[in-house]
Design a protein around this motif. Sequence first.
Motif, PDB file in Angstrom:
ATOM      1  N   UNK A  68      41.777   9.635  30.747  1.00  0.00           N
ATOM      2  CA  UNK A  68      40.943  11.165  31.196  1.00  0.00           C
ATOM      3  C   UNK A  68      42.073  11.815  32.199  1.00  0.00           C
ATOM      4  N   UNK A  69      43.410  10.669  32.481  1.00  0.00           N
ATOM      5  CA  UNK A  69      44.181  11.556  32.780  1.00  0.00           C
ATOM      6  C   UNK A  69      45.459  12.289  32.046  1.00  0.00           C
ATOM      7  N   UNK A  70      45.227  12.208  30.811  1.00  0.00           N
ATOM      8  CA  UNK A  70      46.332  12.738  30.385  1.00  0.00           C
ATOM      9  C   UNK A  70      45.194  14.224  29.424  1.00  0.00           C
ATOM     10  N   UNK A  71      43.933  14.464  29.841  1.00  0.00           N
ATOM     11  CA  UNK A  71      43.020  14.972  30.334  1.00  0.00           C
ATOM     12  C   UNK A  71      43.410  16.282  31.077  1.00  0.00           C
ATOM     13  N   UNK A 124      50.755  15.673  24.887  1.00  0.00           N
ATOM     14  CA  UNK A 124      51.667  14.918  23.968  1.00  0.00           C
ATOM     15  C   UNK A 124      52.363  14.066  24.788  1.00  0.00           C
ATOM     16  N   UNK A 125      53.109  14.995  25.731  1.00  0.00           N
ATOM     17  CA  UNK A 125      54.366  14.056  27.050  1.00  0.00           C
ATOM     18  C   UNK A 125      53.574  13.431  27.350  1.00  0.00           C
ATOM     19  N   UNK A 126      51.878  13.585  28.257  1.00  0.00           N
ATOM     20  CA  UNK A 126      51.501  12.504  28.875  1.00  0.00           C
ATOM     21  C   UNK A 126      51.043  11.436  27.982  1.00  0.00           C
ATOM     22  N   UNK A 147      42.379  13.684  19.592  1.00  0.00           N
ATOM     23  CA  UNK A 147      42.449  13.448  20.975  1.00  0.00           C
ATOM     24  C   UNK A 147      43.571  15.037  21.544  1.00  0.00           C
ATOM     25  N   UNK A 148      43.451  15.440  20.666  1.00  0.00           N
ATOM     26  CA  UNK A 148      45.066  16.934  20.760  1.00  0.00           C
ATOM     27  C   UNK A 148      44.169  17.683  20.870  1.00  0.00           C
ATOM     28  N   UNK A 149      43.226  18.080  19.650  1.00  0.00           N
ATOM     29  CA  UNK A 149      42.322  19.131  19.306  1.00  0.00           C
ATOM     30  C   UNK A 149      41.229  19.074  21.017  1.00  0.00           C
ATOM     31  N   UNK A 150      40.824  18.004  20.714  1.00  0.00           N
ATOM     32  CA  UNK A 150      39.517  18.123  22.102  1.00  0.00           C
ATOM     33  C   UNK A 150      40.350  18.376  23.522  1.00  0.00           C
ATOM     34  N   UNK A 151      41.357  18.068  23.852  1.00  0.00           N
ATOM     35  CA  UNK A 151      42.361  18.203  25.129  1.00  0.00           C
ATOM     36  C   UNK A 151      42.390  19.898  24.825  1.00  0.00           C
ATOM     37  N   UNK A 152      43.045  20.440  23.469  1.00  0.00           N
ATOM     38  CA  UNK A 152      43.153  21.892  23.451  1.00  0.00           C
ATOM     39  C   UNK A 152      41.693  22.363  23.467  1.00  0.00           C
ATOM     40  N   UNK A 153      40.535  22.466  23.159  1.00  0.00           N
ATOM     41  CA  UNK A 153      39.516  22.580  23.078  1.00  0.00           C
ATOM     42  C   UNK A 153      38.599  23.152  24.607  1.00  0.00           C
TER      43      UNK A 153
END
Lengths: 265, 338
Positions: A68-71, A124-126, A147-153
């Motif tokens: 969650x914190x990465x998001x 990526x940093x987080x 994961x990155x795709x989900x966060x980006x969208x």
Amino acid sequence: MGLFGESYYFFRRAFKKLLRNPIVLLFSLIQPIIFLLIFTQLFDGLANLPNWRQITGVTTYLAFAAPGLVLMNAFSSALQSGVTMVDDIQSGFLDKVLVTPVRRSSILLGRMMADAVRILIQSVILLSLAMLLGATLNNGIVGVLTILGIIAFFGLAWAGISHSIGLRTKNQQAVFSAGFLLTFPLMFMSTMMMPDSFMKDWIREVSKYNPISFAVNAIRSLMILSFADWQPTNWTSLEQSILVIGGLAALSLSSAALAFKKVVE
Amino acid sequence: MPALHVENLVKVYPDGTKAVNDISFSVEDGEFFGFLGPNGAGKSTTIKIVTTLLKKTSGKAIVAGHDLDREPQSIRRVIGVQAQETGVDEDLTGRENLELMGQLYGVTGDRLEERVNGLLKLVGLEAEASKRAGYYSGGMKKRLDLASALVHTPQILFLDEPTTGLDPQSRAAIWNYLKDLNKKEKVTIFLTTQYMEEADRLCDRIAIVDQGKIVSSGTPNQLKTEIGADVITITMPEAELVEHPERREEAMKILEVVPRITSVSVFENGISVYVRNGGSVVPEVVRALDNAKINVGSISLSSPSLDDVFLKHTGHRIRPEELKKPSRGMMFMRRRRR
């Protein structure tokens, strides 16, 4: 010059502006970093609850909260982007661009591309920091990319919201206040910080329909559980979260595009 | 074919303000044309409409041979616009600002490089080209903004108050670039200004605008001779004007019958008298006022300026506003509160 060629000019501009204002970049990273470093330690004792492992599948609070914190970086990045749009309107930059023959859509598209790339880099940093601190990441490159795709969208969905507010109010304060008022309660009424079995019934109900929960649940499954151990429920949850986030992004970006069209015409 | 042709242009804002009220004019190819008027006269609104930024309520406009309604995209390719707000990106360097604008106009590669270097030289920003525009002074930003309106070598240049808020040196520098552009490069220029001097020095032809209408137009000389050779300005003591406002009208009636006076008009602090051969009329004016026991604060004699032209047509003077105008965001808030 095609649409993407033109968008690229705005993409590059947005990125240059970001790199020249490192404080802005820092600002959107600092909150998730503080949460990763301090908040997770504050609630460390939760992992000692007798059924913690059963509920969460992990042995520390950090491993539970990290997804969650990465998001989290997506929220402030998206809000800042809406504020920048208001700046461009007020400074007269937008008018300057609008008297050129450039495609109107490329202005918004280039900005969204910049937002997405920015959020990817920050994520990526987080993610790396979370791993260093002991979070798990069990699905290799496919897992990370998903994961990155989900966060980006998710970030684009939020950028759409902040642009919708910014373009309609033309007021930076409004973007920040409305964005904050929307984001903060929603964050606490989601599974970002706590498993839903810990919640009061009414919060659990909200959390069930909260897009943040959809995103966090999917990222959490992807980080904690290797695909081999995924149950049908995990797959359904991933599909649902992609649908919900994609749908929300489509909705908020359309709203932003409509508001933009009104400003531009 | 005129470079710009506007017919019966009207703009009514959603709140009911009639910013442009049936304006018609033409600007010839290669002409330096000016809109002179105070804040709120409708100058910016007119520029925003003909540069495709704002929708008109009604009327017709042809810009460089292209119809505003049907071919806005063709218009955008051949016009350069400098708005009142300097829209330069303060995070980008001067050079980057110019390059970006060039790219948006489809100028790329060596041609862009060459053009950008030429423009930086033209506006004297070569030494500061790689500094961020945020560090520029107001005058430098205006110059950069002007350069970026020229990056695609436009046929017509639209300038909305290009020197408002600038110090005299910066103003003079910009006047020089503009004169050169118009005379040497044959760029048609449409300029708006609140400054008499600016309109007088630069423009081949001027339209005086007030409250959304063109009240008079012509060459600066035509406008000035139209009102008579000289102006006698008579101010009345403030106390007198407050206690006996009717005295000003009385004075006006008395002066109207004095021989050789072509016309008389009142303004806030007194009366303007337009005369031929003003020096010899002053004694008669004084005598007439004295006989009627009208107190006079001061009397001065001058050749007519555009300010007098403006005064004669509108009954008030232009007061240039040096203060920065509220940003659009603030204007929005004001509108909301109303």
